[in-house]
Design an enzyme around this catalytic site. Structure first.
Site, PDB file in Angstrom:
ATOM      1  N   GLU A 124       0.700  -1.055  -0.022  1.00  0.00           N
ATOM      2  CA  GLU A 124       0.190  -0.070   0.123  1.00  0.00           C
ATOM      3  C   GLU A 124       0.901   1.355   0.116  1.00  0.00           C
ATOM      4  O   GLU A 124       0.666   2.146  -0.744  1.00  0.00           O
ATOM      5  CB  GLU A 124      -0.854   0.021   1.269  1.00  0.00           C
ATOM      6  N   HIS A 125       1.834   1.359   0.772  1.00  0.00           N
ATOM      7  CA  HIS A 125       2.665   2.470   1.025  1.00  0.00           C
ATOM      8  C   HIS A 125       3.366   2.558  -0.526  1.00  0.00           C
ATOM      9  O   HIS A 125       3.643   3.825  -0.827  1.00  0.00           O
ATOM     10  CB  HIS A 125       3.999   2.375   1.816  1.00  0.00           C
ATOM     11  N   GLU A 168       6.581   3.595  11.629  1.00  0.00           N
ATOM     12  CA  GLU A 168       5.173   3.455  11.919  1.00  0.00           C
ATOM     13  C   GLU A 168       4.595   2.129  12.842  1.00  0.00           C
ATOM     14  O   GLU A 168       4.037   2.500  13.660  1.00  0.00           O
ATOM     15  CB  GLU A 168       4.432   3.281  10.595  1.00  0.00           C
TER      16      GLU A 168
END
Lengths: 422, 427
Positions: free
Chosen positions: B68-69, B140
């Protein structure tokens, strides 16, 4: 000019926004008070205690039952800090009358319930029930302590405490634990009475009902509101940064360090400052995001925000403790770039269109509208979202540069992890 | 093309499946300035083992989120930047079962939609850019590991399940993501980012035909196969361990109790099962239950208490929790109240008002473009129409709720995760 707002009772203002596109109606009643260390905890505690029971629905179960019967209407206590004002009261949402499965009228009973919560609490011997006060005190203390659980919030909070120690703005919207502990049911009840009669009241409605019906419902709900001499609201203080920035470092057992920086803006050019902040760290392609996070991978997040009523700019970032010096330097370098006018056209265009789009879509959310108009009314601003959009369109790069030039570092707060110390 | 009107919700939805197999859903919202598009794939943190070109692949934990990133990288630069320059607010999320990319805008909708569709369907990774992302995602992961709510949940899943990938954190660990390379990302993209495994939902005042035309123009003409995946052997309904405890920098103890439930079937039965589970939670321990009022009055829970029923691929569970100084007492009270309800039945007046409340709350959620889009995509991936909830709601009886509570809210199915404050605390 806010043409949606008018006085319907002495010092009681209704902001009425007709809208048919929502599934719900939104109502709100807020007392606007001076943010002050002595009273903040009392104010914060009041709506939670009121929300425990009214004369008609004296406990949570009966209150919930009343709200359930209104198709899960929510009338929630809240406490917000807007500039140096503390706003407390209730915000209600209820499904709009046009979706009531049996054609019931839901506005009036919801407004009535909100009025009861505000004006008709269950009491014993002229005081709040002590069990309600004690249990909400302990909830409030838990809430104050739990700011520690989210380290980002904690760092941002500690920054404000330190930087604005001498200003009302340094006071938390929930006040402080020691004051809460000293509150009792008698003192709180007296405080509540004075608050009711002396505060300005801001009412809000957004939904499908006609204005007259809304005004009647609100007047009816607040018929018992006492009106006395208005308590003074002090003008907001705007201070300058000290000659040398203050640096505060604290340690906690956390994986990721949190860096919070506070800066003072000398300029009163609000629209220019809004755009300067967006380009610096306020939108998804800001200088802080693209350089400090993406290009240098120095942090997981880095963003800035601007509190216009106080002329304060804050930066919030999560970094490895060892990167502290580099991160501070890089963040200030990015600020300096805005001060020098060093940006590409797309950065300004992007920042501007993000802000215009946010203003334009404000009308798509009842919660955002309520929050916007309350903030405006509490801090004495009165431009509509449309007027603000026009002001932003007229800002020149030179004005942004000049506004950014007026920004000076005041305080740096760093929450360091115990491991991996630099 | 199929237009469905839902008079009880005041919504009209247009569904259309493109020739390449992509389902597209447009929820028209007149009077709104905002326009919202969500492009999702049925691929999330739990999809670690799957078959590609006839061979089973085991991929590192956290890869869907990593992908996704990296999807925002394009040969020309970065799609986030492109969208943001158009005044759109783009973002993405990865859950256990879904990865979704979306944006919100008021102007240039058509341009933004084209950007969204193309960056999600055309991967562009280099070994260098993949390596660089490890720093950002590592940060994160560090951040979520400091979050007590996340810890208490992750630890619950790890004692509730033995083998299910529900035990694994969506973001993975710093160690697991170190095994990700550009090639593994390309493999996963090929396997899951194919039209028949995806769904496009648009919410706002837009012309459906234009959305369909744009999607046809930008996306591949043909879909790859829908590939087999493996969520491990089916688990029994007993938790692996009954209790897990740890200490963190928190101000008061926080806990989550989980009750293992049987997996739900696909189709409208899944929506019905989900609604029964949520209603049963509300009836038993929701905000207006006698149990909650009692626990709150006794100071055993505060406003942070919440409960819900969750359906993931292959597994289902009820969870409840929040801050409490005496978690075990809360769990005991829940079990006791469940037994009482099964024994004595549910009061009719109480039942009717909770139904009203839940109906109102579900309707309210339709104010949110995000929740409209996400529930449409979830429905699409699981074979149900999320907007049929009033009809599904009508079909549920008190007996359904009693059955659910009797079967699931029992001591054998329960496991508890607790986080307590560290002894020494600085001010």
């Amino acid at each position: 000019m806010n043409e949606h707002r008018r006085e319907i009772m002495q010092n009681v203002f209704l902001t009425y926004l007709p809208a048919k596109k929502f599934k719900t109606s939104c109502l709100s009643a807020q007392l606007v008070t001076q943010l002050d260390a002595k009273t903040a905890s009392y104010n914060a505690l009041t709506p939670s205690v009121l929300h425990r029971g009214t004369v008609r629905c004296p406990d949570m179960e009966q209150l919930s039952a009343a709200m359930d019967r209104l198709y899960g209407a929510q009338v929630s206590p809240n406490c917000r800090k807007r500039g140096e004002r503390q706003c407390i009261g209730f915000v209600g949402t209820v499904i709009d009358d046009c979706f009531a499965p049996c054609g019931e009228r839901l506005l009036e009973p919801t407004a009535e319930l909100m009025g009861e919560l505000l004006l008709d609490p269950v009491t014993r011997g002229g005081r709040f029930l002590s069990e309600y006060v004690e249990s909400e005190k302990s909830n409030l203390i838990d809430a104050i302590r739990s700011i520690r659980n989210d380290k980002r919030d904690w760092a941002d909070r500690r920054l404000m405490q330190e930087m604005c120690a001498a200003e009302p703005y340094g006071v938390s919207r929930w006040g402080d634990e020691d004051t809460v502990k000293k509150i009792n049911n008698q003192k709180l009840y007296q405080h509540y009475h004075a608050l009711l009669s002396r505060s300005r009241v801001e009412l809000f409605y957004c939904g499908s009902a006609e204005e007259e019906r809304v005004t009647d419902a609100m007047l009816n709900a607040l018929a018992a509101l006492p009106r006395g001499v208005e308590a003074e609201l002090l003008p907001m203080q705007k201070l300058a940064a000290p000659a040398e920035p203050r640096i505060i470092t604290e340690t906690m057992d956390v994986t990721q360090g949190k860096l919070a920086m506070g800066l003072r803006c000398g300029s009163d050019d609000v629209p220019a400052m809004i755009l300067a902040n967006l380009m610096f760290g306020g939108w998804s392609n800001s200088k802080l995001f693209l350089n400090v996070r993406e290009k240098l991978s120095l942090c997981y997040y880095a963003s800035s925000s601007y509190a216009r009523s106080k002329g304060i700019l804050t930066v919030s970032s999560g970094i490895e403790s060892k990167d502290y010096d580099r991160a501070v330097e890089e963040i200030l370098r990015q600020l300096n770039a805005v001060q020098r006018g060093d940006w590409e056209d797309w950065e300004l265009e992007g920042a501007k269109s993000t802000m215009l789009s946010a203003l334009n879509s404000l009308g798509d959310s009842q919660g955002a509208l309520e929050n916007y108009y309350l903030g405006q009314a509490a801090t004495g601003q009165d431009e509509s979202p449309e007027e603000m959009a026009a002001l932003l369109r007229a800002v020149t790069p030179e004005r942004i540069r000049a506004a950014a030039e007026s920004v000076t570092l005041d305080t740096v707060y760093f929450l360091r992890g115990k491991e991996g110390e630099a | 093309m199929k237009t469905v009107t839902y008079p009880r919700l005041g919504e009209t939805v247009v569904w259309h499946t493109l020739p390449n197999g992509l389902p597209v859903c447009v929820v028209r919202k007149s009077g709104f300035s905002r326009k919202y598009a969500l492009f999702a794939t049925r691929y999330g943190g739990m999809d670690l083992r799957f078959q590609l070109h006839g061979e089973w692949l085991d991929t590192p934990a956290g890869i869907a989120h990593y992908l996704e990133h990296k999807m925002f990288d394009t040969a020309e630069g970065n799609a986030l930047q492109e969208l943001a320059q158009n005044g759109a607010e783009p973002n993405a999320f990865t859950s256990n079962a879904m990865t979704a990319y979306y944006f919100d805008c008021t102007d240039h909708f058509s341009d933004n939609l084209k950007i969204l569709l193309s960056f999600v369907s055309v991967p562009y990774f280099t070994d260098e850019s993949v390596a660089k992302e490890q720093g950002i995602i590592g940060q994160e992961i560090g951040m979520i590991e400091d979050n007590p709510e996340w810890q208490v949940y992750k630890r619950l899943m790890q004692i509730l399940y033995r083998t299910s990938p529900a035990r694994i954190s969506v973001a993975g660990s710093v160690e697991s993501i170190s095994h990700i390379t550009a090639q593994t990302l390309y493999d996963c993209h090929k396997a899951f980012y194919t039209p028949a495994n995806m769904c496009l939902v648009v919410v706002g005042d837009v012309e459906p035909e234009e959305v369909f035309r744009t999607a046809e123009e930008i996306l591949p003409r043909e879909s790859g196969p829908v590939i087999p995946r493996d969520y491990g052997a089916e688990e029994d309904l007993l938790p692996m361990e009954k209790e897990t405890r740890c200490t963190m920098e928190v101000s008061m103890p926080t806990f989550l109790v989980g009750f293992k439930c049987p997996n739900a079937p696909e189709g409208e039965e899944r929506l019905r099962n989900n609604t029964i589970g949520d209603l049963a939670c509300d009836i038993l321990m929701g905000d207006s239950s006698a149990l909650f009022a009692r626990l709150y009055a006794d100071g055993l829970v505060n406003g942070s208490f919440g409960c819900s029923y969750d359906l993931l691929p292959g597994v289902a569970y009820v969870y409840a929790g929040g801050d409490s100084n005496e978690p075990q007492k809360v769990v005991d009270a829940i079990l006791e109240e469940a037994q009482r309800m099964v024994r004595e039945g549910i009061d009719e007046d109480y039942y009717q008002r909770v139904r009203k409340a839940v109906f109102g709350t579900t309707l309210k959620a339709l104010n949110s473009f995000e929740s409209i889009a996400v529930s449409a995509a979830e429905g699409c991936f699981n074979g149900f129409d999320a907007y049929r909830f009033p009809e599904v709601f009508d079909s549920i009886t008190k007996q359904d709720l009693i059955d659910f509570i009797r079967d699931n809210i029992v001591a054998e199915r329960a496991a508890i995760s607790v986080i307590t404050p560290r002894e020494a605390q600085e001010a």
